[in-house]
Design an enzyme around this catalytic site. Structure first.
Site, PDB file in Angstrom:
ATOM      1  N   ARG A 152      42.685 -13.621   7.267  1.00  0.00           N
ATOM      2  CA  ARG A 152      43.562 -13.039   6.249  1.00  0.00           C
ATOM      3  C   ARG A 152      43.407 -13.882   4.988  1.00  0.00           C
ATOM      4  O   ARG A 152      43.166 -15.093   5.057  1.00  0.00           O
ATOM      5  CB  ARG A 152      45.026 -13.055   6.708  1.00  0.00           C
ATOM      6  CG  ARG A 152      45.302 -12.219   7.955  1.00  0.00           C
ATOM      7  CD  ARG A 152      46.777 -12.298   8.325  1.00  0.00           C
ATOM      8  NE  ARG A 152      47.067 -11.463   9.494  1.00  0.00           N
ATOM      9  CZ  ARG A 152      47.063 -11.905  10.756  1.00  0.00           C
ATOM     10  NH1 ARG A 152      46.780 -13.185  10.998  1.00  0.00           N
ATOM     11  NH2 ARG A 152      47.337 -11.088  11.754  1.00  0.00           N
ATOM     12  N   LYS A 176      50.010 -15.363  11.257  1.00  0.00           N
ATOM     13  CA  LYS A 176      51.332 -14.743  11.169  1.00  0.00           C
ATOM     14  C   LYS A 176      52.228 -15.211  12.303  1.00  0.00           C
ATOM     15  O   LYS A 176      51.782 -15.332  13.440  1.00  0.00           O
ATOM     16  CB  LYS A 176      51.204 -13.216  11.221  1.00  0.00           C
ATOM     17  CG  LYS A 176      50.837 -12.578   9.896  1.00  0.00           C
ATOM     18  CD  LYS A 176      50.934 -11.071   9.997  1.00  0.00           C
ATOM     19  CE  LYS A 176      50.682 -10.402   8.659  1.00  0.00           C
ATOM     20  NZ  LYS A 176      50.794  -8.922   8.764  1.00  0.00           N
ATOM     21  N   HIS A 249      40.855  -8.113   1.550  1.00  0.00           N
ATOM     22  CA  HIS A 249      41.153  -7.354   2.767  1.00  0.00           C
ATOM     23  C   HIS A 249      39.999  -6.430   3.145  1.00  0.00           C
ATOM     24  O   HIS A 249      39.751  -6.181   4.330  1.00  0.00           O
ATOM     25  CB  HIS A 249      42.437  -6.539   2.566  1.00  0.00           C
ATOM     26  CG  HIS A 249      43.146  -6.219   3.846  1.00  0.00           C
ATOM     27  ND1 HIS A 249      43.554  -7.183   4.737  1.00  0.00           N
ATOM     28  CD2 HIS A 249      43.496  -5.037   4.397  1.00  0.00           C
ATOM     29  CE1 HIS A 249      44.140  -6.620   5.782  1.00  0.00           C
ATOM     30  NE2 HIS A 249      44.116  -5.312   5.601  1.00  0.00           N
ATOM     31  N   ARG A 252      37.555  -8.435   5.037  1.00  0.00           N
ATOM     32  CA  ARG A 252      38.074  -8.601   6.407  1.00  0.00           C
ATOM     33  C   ARG A 252      37.778  -7.350   7.229  1.00  0.00           C
ATOM     34  O   ARG A 252      37.380  -7.427   8.392  1.00  0.00           O
ATOM     35  CB  ARG A 252      39.574  -8.883   6.339  1.00  0.00           C
ATOM     36  CG  ARG A 252      40.301  -8.994   7.682  1.00  0.00           C
ATOM     37  CD  ARG A 252      41.709  -9.513   7.417  1.00  0.00           C
ATOM     38  NE  ARG A 252      42.676  -9.125   8.420  1.00  0.00           N
ATOM     39  CZ  ARG A 252      42.974  -9.840   9.508  1.00  0.00           C
ATOM     40  NH1 ARG A 252      42.328 -10.966   9.750  1.00  0.00           N
ATOM     41  NH2 ARG A 252      43.911  -9.423  10.348  1.00  0.00           N
ATOM     42  N   HIS A 275      45.437 -10.007  15.560  1.00  0.00           N
ATOM     43  CA  HIS A 275      46.334  -8.882  15.778  1.00  0.00           C
ATOM     44  C   HIS A 275      47.098  -9.074  17.082  1.00  0.00           C
ATOM     45  O   HIS A 275      46.491  -9.358  18.119  1.00  0.00           O
ATOM     46  CB  HIS A 275      45.546  -7.564  15.868  1.00  0.00           C
ATOM     47  CG  HIS A 275      44.984  -7.118  14.560  1.00  0.00           C
ATOM     48  ND1 HIS A 275      43.966  -6.188  14.451  1.00  0.00           N
ATOM     49  CD2 HIS A 275      45.292  -7.466  13.283  1.00  0.00           C
ATOM     50  CE1 HIS A 275      43.685  -5.989  13.181  1.00  0.00           C
ATOM     51  NE2 HIS A 275      44.470  -6.746  12.454  1.00  0.00           N
ATOM     52  N   TYR A 284      39.672   0.588  13.617  1.00  0.00           N
ATOM     53  CA  TYR A 284      38.266   0.430  13.253  1.00  0.00           C
ATOM     54  C   TYR A 284      37.359   1.395  14.023  1.00  0.00           C
ATOM     55  O   TYR A 284      36.236   1.650  13.591  1.00  0.00           O
ATOM     56  CB  TYR A 284      37.820  -1.017  13.483  1.00  0.00           C
ATOM     57  CG  TYR A 284      38.531  -1.960  12.562  1.00  0.00           C
ATOM     58  CD1 TYR A 284      38.205  -2.040  11.209  1.00  0.00           C
ATOM     59  CD2 TYR A 284      39.586  -2.740  13.021  1.00  0.00           C
ATOM     60  CE1 TYR A 284      38.883  -2.871  10.355  1.00  0.00           C
ATOM     61  CE2 TYR A 284      40.281  -3.588  12.165  1.00  0.00           C
ATOM     62  CZ  TYR A 284      39.924  -3.637  10.838  1.00  0.00           C
ATOM     63  OH  TYR A 284      40.612  -4.459   9.983  1.00  0.00           O
TER      64      TYR A 284
END
Length: 309
Positions: A152, A176, A249, A252, A275, A284
């Site tokens: 990120r 995160k 992004h 990424r 994730h 994806y």
């Protein structure tokens, strides 16, 4: 219940709670604060205070967001911020209820990622490598690390310098929710990094910035996400690509998409991206529709059977 807080006072205390108790990132804190300030500004004309805000007031606020063409995803985030803010006020004894609890979340579909081809990324990297100035070497290192790891942007720009003292082949990333994960880093990225480290001192201002791999004179002590995004758009122009097509992004996304295209499994990609839910990574698969159809028509037993004369 009469509140003793103004909006500004309540927001300051809420920010303190998020920082100390929830340990949210600086970017998340900024987003929450910006959302609540939007609400306060909307309500200020009617002199509505934190203890008198009603469900109808909040519905009017949400409607105003749509009037300004705010996306459903952004609106949903703002509603979530409001829910958290008013729940804090309830726990603080400044309200009896949380009016935002009854706000309806807008429906939205997950958008497909913008796609960069492998050729596009190669063109960006070649263009970046052609700039041998300190700024060019820094951008090359940023781009190579981002494409090699899929970090990120907040994780990339705040990488600690200490992480690279021993030339690691795996990076320990704190992402995160303060969750840790290991991400491999390839030799192309390490080569670009070693070249950049020779000029890194050019970007050091004071003592605070020494701790970051990409130091800067800003308050954070490291390169900002906004500046990195700007540098990527400038690189896109030099590379003959549309600037609006490029952002950290998007790189990424390219990392994940190109891995999947070349045979990597979703679970591995999920772990590298950080994730928590595999469903987030599964988006994806949509950008590889043609490849999936080709796989079925090439390898499925019935498809093979029908090909026979």
């Amino acid at each position: 219940m009469k509140s003793t807080y103004t909006f500004d006072q309540a927001l300051e205390l809420y920010q303190e709670m998020l920082t100390v108790e929830k340990n949210v990132s600086e970017h998340t804190l900024e987003s929450y604060s910006r959302d609540i300030k939007k609400l306060a500004h909307y309500l200020s004309n009617d002199k509505i205070t934190v203890d008198t805000v009603s469900l109808e007031d909040l519905r009017g606020f949400v409607a105003s967001l749509f009037d300004h063409n705010l996306s459903s995803r952004s609106t949903a985030r703002i509603i979530s911020s409001c829910r958290g803010f008013f729940q804090f006020l309830v726990l603080e004894g400044q309200r009896d209820d949380n009016p935002a609890k009854q706000l309806e979340m807008p429906k939205h579909q997950a958008g497909l990622p913008k796609i960069l081809s492998i050729e596009d990324v190669n063109q960006l990297i070649q263009t970046a490598h052609a700039d041998l100035s300190p700024e060019g070497l820094r951008l090359t290192a940023l781009l190579e690390i981002l494409y090699a790891t899929g970090l990120r942007v907040s994780e990339l720009i705040s990488l600690p310098f200490s992480l690279f003292r021993d030339a690691p082949d795996m990076l320990l990333i704190r992402g995160k929710g303060n969750k840790e994960r290991y991400v491999p880093i390839g030799h192309y990225a390490l080569d670009a990094l070693h070249t950049y480290l020779k000029v890194r001192d050019v970007f050091i201002y004071g003592t605070k910035t020494h701790q970051y791999l990409f130091p800067s004179r800003g308050l954070s002590g490291h390169l900002t996400r906004q500046r990195f995004g700007q540098l990527l758009k400038e690189l896109a122009l030099k590379s003959g690509l549309a600037p609006e097509k490029l952002s950290p992004h998007v790189i990424r996304h390219a990392f994940a998409t190109h891995l999947l295209h070349n045979g990597a499994d979703l679970i591995s990609i999920q772990k590298m991206l950080g994730h928590s839910d595999l469903a987030t990574t599964q988006i994806y698969t949509h950008v590889l529709k043609d490849k999936l159809i080709e796989a079925v028509t090439t390898f499925h037993p019935l498809a093979q059977y029908k090909k026979k004369p």
